[in-house]
Design an enzyme around this catalytic site. Structure first.
Site, PDB file in Angstrom:
ATOM      1  N   HIS A 171       0.894  -1.147   0.099  1.00 15.74           N
ATOM      2  CA  HIS A 171       0.294  -0.081  -0.152  1.00 15.74           C
ATOM      3  C   HIS A 171       0.756   1.213   0.006  1.00 15.74           C
ATOM      4  CE1 HIS A 171      -3.556   2.568   1.005  1.00 15.74           C
ATOM      5  NE2 HIS A 171      -2.801   3.152   1.764  1.00 15.74           N
ATOM      6  N   GLU A 172       1.706   1.279   0.881  1.00  9.31           N
ATOM      7  CA  GLU A 172       2.592   2.617   1.163  1.00  9.31           C
ATOM      8  C   GLU A 172       3.616   2.548  -0.322  1.00  9.31           C
ATOM      9  OE1 GLU A 172       1.491   4.577   3.016  1.00  9.31           O
ATOM     10  OE2 GLU A 172       0.646   3.464   4.325  1.00  9.31           O
ATOM     11  N   HIS A 186       1.801   4.306  -2.930  1.00 12.82           N
ATOM     12  CA  HIS A 186       1.757   5.910  -2.636  1.00 12.82           C
ATOM     13  C   HIS A 186       3.259   6.361  -3.206  1.00 12.82           C
ATOM     14  CE1 HIS A 186      -1.854   6.659  -0.677  1.00 12.82           C
ATOM     15  NE2 HIS A 186      -1.481   5.806   0.476  1.00 12.82           N
ATOM     16  N   HIS A 204       3.254   6.548  -6.821  1.00 10.03           N
ATOM     17  CA  HIS A 204       2.526   7.822  -7.395  1.00 10.03           C
ATOM     18  C   HIS A 204       3.457   9.115  -7.196  1.00 10.03           C
ATOM     19  CE1 HIS A 204      -1.738   9.842  -7.105  1.00 10.03           C
ATOM     20  NE2 HIS A 204      -1.112   9.907  -7.974  1.00 10.03           N
TER      21      HIS A 204
HETATM   22 ZN   LIG Z   1      -2.755   5.321   1.991  1.00  7.43          ZN
END
Ligand SMILES: [Zn+2]
Length: 680
Positions: free
Chosen positions: A466-467, A470, A473
C-alpha cells in the site's frame, strides 16, 4: 556554530538531504529565513507594476518558498520518523508560526486580486490544460481559505488555523509518548501459544529496551496483533488490549473537543453548515451524504457477516472451555482457531514464507513489470537512521527517476502506523527535479542477533505494498508545476494508486515467486497457496466493521454541534449504541488516538476515502483479471498514466481514460465477500 546546511547547496548524490549534517539548532534559523524569503517573494509579486499574468503571478507563486519547503520537508519527516525532545520542542514552537505564515499568504488581498483577475480571464489566456487547472485550483484554494471574507473574519480564520496547528502537534505527541512509555514485559513462561517468530520479535524489542533475556510487547500494531492472535493467556491479552486502546486517553479528550469546535466555526465562517460539508465540497464524493451512502452500503452486509463470524468464534471459544462472553481481546485469538479449522491455515505456518526482504523485492519487481522501473541500493547516500535503506530508482533505459528511502521498523521516536512522504517532489517548471520519496512502516523486527529475519503477516505485506503504491505515485509523477506533483490529488482519490497496487501482492504469480521459506528457501507449497487464496475473505466482516465504523463516526463528528460540554468519550459510546457496533469488535481507532483525524487535518471528515477509493481499485484491478493477465502491458501503460498525471487532470477523467467507463461498486462487494447471494 557549524555552518547551517540549509543555507548551502547540497552536494550529496542527486542532492539528497545531507542527513549526517543536520542538528536541531539548524531548523529555527532556516525556518525563520525561509519564511522571510517567501514573504519578500510574495511582496514582489503583489508589488509588481505589471498587469497580472500567468508567469508573473501563478508561476512566481509556484517558485516562491523554496527554502521553507526544503527545511519543512526535512523537519516534518524527521519529526515523524525519528523524533526526540529537541525536535518535539521545535514542532511545538513552529507549527503555529508556520500556520500563521501560510494564512498570511492565503489571505493577502493583493495576491488574491491578481489570482482572481487571472481566474476571470482564464479562458482567454491561451493556457495549456495543466495551467488552466492550476489557476482554477489556486482560485478555489484561496476562496476556501477565506479570501472573500471580511477583515475581521479573516483574522478569525487565521487564528483558528494557528491554534489548530498547535493542537494537532500536541495530540500526536501525546499518543507517541503513551506508545513509548508502555510495554507488556514478559518472561518465557508467559508466552503460551506464542510462536517462535513472534517471540523473536518481542525478544528483540526487550533487548532494545535494555531488558535482554526478557520479552516486550510494545504498542505498535504489528507487535500487538500477533500477540492478540496467538497468546493463550487471556489476562495478558486483556492487559495489552486495554493499554493499546487507551492510548491518548489521558490528555487528548479536551484537545478533540477544541479541534472539533474550531473546525465547526471555520466551516460556518466559510458559509458551510458544518466541517464535513466544507471538507467534502472539494472532493470526488462532493457531499457527506454521498460518502455516507457508500459506507452504509457495506455497513449492513458487513455487520451480518461479522455476526456469522462471531458465531463461529463463540463455538471455538466454548470448545476451548471459555464460557464467558467474547471480548474484543478474544476475537483475533479465536478467529485464528476458526481459520485453522476452516481452511487448515495456521498463521505460524504461513508467516515463515513472508520474509521482509523478499516482500520488498516483490514490490520492486511488480513495479518493474508494470511500470518499467528498477531499484538499486545506494550505500553512498547517508540516511537519518541505520534502519533506513536508500534505493535509486531508474527507468528502463537506466535514466534516473528518483530516490526511495525505506524505513521499515518500529522504534520509539517514530509515529505509529504506516505512511509515505517526500523529501522532494518531482517537478519540471524551470528544470527537471527528481523526487525523493520515503516509506515508513512499523514492523516488529526479527531477532537479528539470533540471525532471525523479520517476518511479516499477510496484513503487514498489504501495508508494505500500500505505502509503496503511494511511493510510486510520487516517483512516477511527470508534471510541470510543483503543486500538481504526484499525490497532490483529492483526498478520496489519493488512495486509489496505493490500494490498487495491493492487489499484486496477493496474486498467485507474486506468491509463487516471492513467498519463500526463510530457512529452506522453498516456495510456498501450492496447496498452502490455494488455502491462502481460498481464505482471502476470511474475517472480512470484522475488518469491514472496524474500519467502516471509524469512517462513519468521523463524518458524524464533523457534522455535530460541539458545545462547551461536548464529551468525546460519550459521543463515541452513543455512536456505538446507535449504530449497534458489535462490542466484540469496536473501532479500529478510538478517538483519543485517531491520528488521521486529530494529529493533522488531512483525513478529517476524510477517513471514508479508503472505501471510496476501493470502489475504484476493485473495479480497476478487475480490468486486469478480465484481460487474463495481471501484467497486461496495455492496461499497465494506461494505469501508469494515472500515477504520472498528479493533479493535472480531474480524477474521474483520469479513471475513465484508464478503464473506459466509470466504476461500479460490484467488484468491491465481491472482494470483501459482501456481495448479496445471486437469486438464481
Ligand atoms: Zn494510504
Amino acid at each position: 556554530m557549524d555552518r547551517n546546511p540549509f543555507f548551502e547547496d547540497w552536494t550529496t548524490p542527486f542532492g539528497a538531504p545531507p542527513f549526517d549534517r543536520f542538528r536541531p539548532a539548524h531548523f529555527a534559523p532556516a525556518f525563520d529565513r525561509g519564511m522571510r524569503e517567501q514573504i519578500a517573494e510574495i511582496d514582489a509579486i503583489t508589488g509588481s507594476a505589471e498587469a497580472p499574468s500567468f508567469a508573473n503571478t501563478i508561476e512566481a507563486l509556484e517558485r516562491s518558498g523554496r527554502l521553507l519547503e526544503r527545511v519543512g520537508r526535512v523537519f516534518f519527516n524527521l519529526d515523524a520518523s525519528n523524533t526526540d525532545a529537541a525536535l518535539e520542542a521545535i514542532a511545538r514552537d513552529y507549527a503555529p508560526r508556520l500556520a500563521q505564515h501560510q494564512m498570511r499568504i492565503a489571505l493577502d488581498p493583493g495576491l488574491f486580486a491578481r489570482i482572481a483577475s487571472l481566474y476571470e480571464q482564464r479562458e482567454h489566456l491561451e493556457l495549456d490544460g495543466d495551467q488552466l487547472r492550476l489557476i482554477e485550483r489556486y482560485y478555489l484554494r484561496f476562496v476556501r481559505n477565506g479570501a472573500l471574507l471580511s477583515n475581521e473574519q479573516k483574522q478569525r480564520v487565521a487564528a483558528i488555523s494557528e491554534r489548530l496547528a498547535s493542537l494537532y502537534t500536541a495530540f500526536g505527541q501525546n499518543v507517541l509518548h503513551d506508545e513509548r512509555d508502555w510495554a507488556l514485559i514478559l518472561d518465557e513462561g508467559d508466552l503460551d501459544g506464542v510462536p517462535e517468530f513472534v517471540q523473536s520479535a518481542t525478544a528483540q524489542a526487550a533487548e532494545e529496551r535494555g531488558m535482554s533475556g526478557r520479552y516486550a510487547v510494545t504498542l505498535s500494531r504489528s507487535a500487538v496483533e500477533p500477540f492478540l492472535t496467538f497468546a493463550s493467556r487471556r489476562d495478558l491479552r486483556r492487559n495489552l488490549w486495554e493499554a493499546w486502546t487507551a492510548r491518548g486517553a489521558g490528555d487528548n479528550a479536551p484537545i478533540i473537543r477544541e479541534i472539533l469546535a474550531l473546525r465547526a466555526e471555520q466551516a460556518r465562517l466559510l458559509d458551510y453548515e458544518n466541517f464535513a460539508g466544507y471538507r467534502l465540497d472539494d472532493s470526488m464524493a462532493k457531499t457527506s451524504a454521498a460518502a455516507e451512502q457508500l459506507l452504509l452500503q457495506v455497513w449492513r452486509p458487513a455487520k451480518a457477516k461479522a455476526r456469522a463470524e462471531l458465531a463461529a468464534i463463540e463455538a471455538a471459544a466454548r470448545a476451548d472451555g471459555l464460557n464467558e462472553a467474547i471480548e474484543p481481546w478474544d476475537w483475533r485469538y479465536y478467529a485464528e482457531r476458526v481459520r485453522q479449522a476452516q481452511y487448515g491455515l495456521d498463521e505460524a505456518e504461513v508467516k515463515p514464507y513472508f520474509a521482509l526482504d523478499n516482500m520488498v523485492q516483490a514490490a520492486f519487481d511488480t513495479a518493474g513489470r508494470l511500470f518499467g522501473v528498477a531499484f538499486r541500493e545506494r550505500n553512498d547516500i547517508p540516511a537519518y537512521h541505520r534502519d533506513v535503506r536508500v534505493w535509486e530508482v531508474c527507468d528502463s533505459n537506466g535514466g534516473h527517476v528518483g530516490l526511495f528511502l525505506h524505513d521499515n521498523f518500529a522504534r520509539s521516536g517514530k509515529r505509529s502506523g504506516a505512511w509515505s512522504s517526500r523529501y522532494r517532489d518531482q517537478e519540471n517548471m524551470d528544470r527537471p527535479v527528481a523526487p525523493i520519496v520515503v516509506n515508513n512502516n512499523n514492523f516488529a523486527r526479527g531477532d537479528t542477533a539470533a540471525g532471525e529475519p523479520t517476518l511479516l503477516s499477510f496484513d503487514d505485506v498489504k501495508t508494505l505494498f500500500h505505502e509503496f503504491g503511494h511511493g510510486l505515485h510520487s516517483l512516477l509523477s511527470r508534471v510541470r508545476y510543483p503543486s500538481q506533483s504526484g499525490t497532490a490529488v483529492r483526498r478520496d482519490f489519493v488512495e486509489f494508486p496505493s490500494q490498487i497496487f495491493e492487489h499484486w501482492m496477493s496474486t498467485p504469480a507474486t506468491l509463487r515467486t516471492y513467498a519463500r521459506h526463510y530457512r529452506t528457501g522453498e516456495p510456498l507449497p501450492e496447496e498452502l497457496l490455494n488455502r491462502l487464496v481460498a481464505a482471502r475473505n476470511f474475517n472480512q466482516g470484522f475488518a469491514t466493521v472496524e474500519y467502516t465504523a471509524c469512517a462513519l463516526i468521523d463524518l458524524d463528528l464533523h457534522r455535530a454541534a460541539v458545545a462547551e460540554d461536548f464529551d468525546s468519550g460519550r459521543f463515541e459510546q452513543d455512536f456505538m449504541d446507535r449504530m449497534q457496533v458489535p462490542k466484540e469488535i469496536g473501532l479500529r481507532h478510538r478517538l483519543p488516538h485517531f491520528q488521521h483525524l486529530f494529529a493533522g487535518g488531512g483525513y478529517a471528515a476524510g477517513y471514508y476515502a479508503y472505501l471510496w477509493a476501493e470502489v475504484l481499485d476493485a473495479d480497476g484491478f478487475a480490468a486486469f483479471t478480465e484481460a487474463g493477465d495481471v501484467f497486461d502491458p496495455e492496461l499497465a501503460a494506461s494505469l501508469k498514466a494515472i500515477y504520472s498525471a498528479g493533479d493535472t487532470k480531474d480524477p474521474m477523467e483520469l479513471y475513465r481514460a484508464f478503464r473506459g467507463r466509470e466504476p461500479t461498486i460490484a467488484a468491491l462487494l465481491q472482494q470483501r465477500g459482501l456481495a448479496a447471494p445471486r437469486a438464481d
